[in-house]
Design an enzyme around this catalytic site. Sequence first.
Site, PDB file in Angstrom:
ATOM      1  N   HIS A  86      68.188  37.830 -19.733  1.00  0.00           N
ATOM      2  CA  HIS A  86      68.193  36.667 -18.846  1.00  0.00           C
ATOM      3  C   HIS A  86      69.613  36.239 -18.546  1.00  0.00           C
ATOM      4  CE1 HIS A  86      68.123  35.224 -23.009  1.00  0.00           C
ATOM      5  NE2 HIS A  86      68.853  34.206 -22.589  1.00  0.00           N
TER       6      HIS A  86
ATOM      7  N   HIS B 160      71.912  32.758 -17.643  1.00  0.00           N
ATOM      8  CA  HIS B 160      71.998  31.297 -17.588  1.00  0.00           C
ATOM      9  C   HIS B 160      72.783  30.892 -16.339  1.00  0.00           C
ATOM     10  CE1 HIS B 160      71.055  30.454 -21.967  1.00  0.00           C
ATOM     11  NE2 HIS B 160      71.362  31.747 -22.040  1.00  0.00           N
TER      12      HIS B 160
HETATM   13  P1  5GP Z   1      70.064  33.080 -25.499  1.00  0.00           P
HETATM   14  O1  5GP Z   1      69.124  34.181 -25.894  1.00  0.00           O
HETATM   15  O2  5GP Z   1      70.618  33.243 -24.114  1.00  0.00           O
HETATM   16  O3  5GP Z   1      71.153  32.831 -26.494  1.00  0.00           O
HETATM   17  O4  5GP Z   1      69.259  31.710 -25.514  1.00  0.00           O
HETATM   18  C1  5GP Z   1      67.938  31.576 -25.054  1.00  0.00           C
HETATM   19  C2  5GP Z   1      67.817  30.328 -24.247  1.00  0.00           C
HETATM   20  O5  5GP Z   1      66.427  30.122 -24.009  1.00  0.00           O
HETATM   21  C3  5GP Z   1      68.337  29.049 -24.921  1.00  0.00           C
HETATM   22  O6  5GP Z   1      69.232  28.392 -24.046  1.00  0.00           O
HETATM   23  C4  5GP Z   1      67.078  28.221 -25.173  1.00  0.00           C
HETATM   24  O7  5GP Z   1      67.281  26.836 -25.013  1.00  0.00           O
HETATM   25  C5  5GP Z   1      66.102  28.760 -24.146  1.00  0.00           C
HETATM   26  N1  5GP Z   1      64.717  28.705 -24.601  1.00  0.00           N
HETATM   27  C6  5GP Z   1      64.248  29.068 -25.818  1.00  0.00           C
HETATM   28  N2  5GP Z   1      62.915  28.908 -25.867  1.00  0.00           N
HETATM   29  C7  5GP Z   1      62.535  28.458 -24.646  1.00  0.00           C
HETATM   30  C8  5GP Z   1      61.261  28.106 -24.088  1.00  0.00           C
HETATM   31  O8  5GP Z   1      60.217  28.190 -24.727  1.00  0.00           O
HETATM   32  N3  5GP Z   1      61.262  27.674 -22.808  1.00  0.00           N
HETATM   33  C9  5GP Z   1      62.403  27.565 -22.062  1.00  0.00           C
HETATM   34  N4  5GP Z   1      62.283  27.103 -20.807  1.00  0.00           N
HETATM   35  N5  5GP Z   1      63.614  27.890 -22.555  1.00  0.00           N
HETATM   36  C10 5GP Z   1      63.675  28.329 -23.834  1.00  0.00           C
END
Ligand code: 5GP
Length: 127
Positions: free
Chosen positions: A109, A111
């Site tokens: 993903h 951001h």
């Molecule tokens: P990363 O893998 O990029 O470090 O972080 C994953 C991102 O997904 C984080 O910013 C977190 O807040 C977001 N996130 C985790 N679980 C959920 C969820 O259930 N729903 C949504 N909308 N975002 C999520």
Amino acid sequence: LKKIMADVSKKDDCIFCKIVNGGLKSDIVRTGKNFIAVKDISPFAEGHTLILPKQHYSTMLDIPNGLGGEMLQFVKEVVSDLTKKNLGTGFNIISNNFKSAGQVVMHAHIHVIPRKDGDGIRYFSKD
Ligand code: 5GP
Ligand code: ZN
């Protein structure tokens, strides 16, 4: 071939696959052919958005090059939405890949974080 098939199939234990399938509630702000945009559940700033491929890929390395143009176009559309809502005058696009780089959800993903002068956001911290 086995690896590729495992990577592109929907993963039952993946929360972003669940969001894509509608099995987990989320705030979807834009839908495209191969991507959706959802509000981050724990935003750094109002409008913090995640771009998710509809298919399961673990990291950016697994996303086919052929989807790159559409992904960039989708990012631009999300930024346009955020700008129209006056949520930022600039933006960061960030992708964490693999655990060592802070990837928590193993469904690739991007951001999109809207930014304003003096908002005090420091994304890369070493705390
Ligand atoms: P990363 O893998 O990029 O470090 O972080 C994953 C991102 O997904 C984080 O910013 C977190 O807040 C977001 N996130 C985790 N679980 C959920 C969820 O259930 N729903 C949504 N909308 N975002 C999520
Ligand atoms: Zn997934």
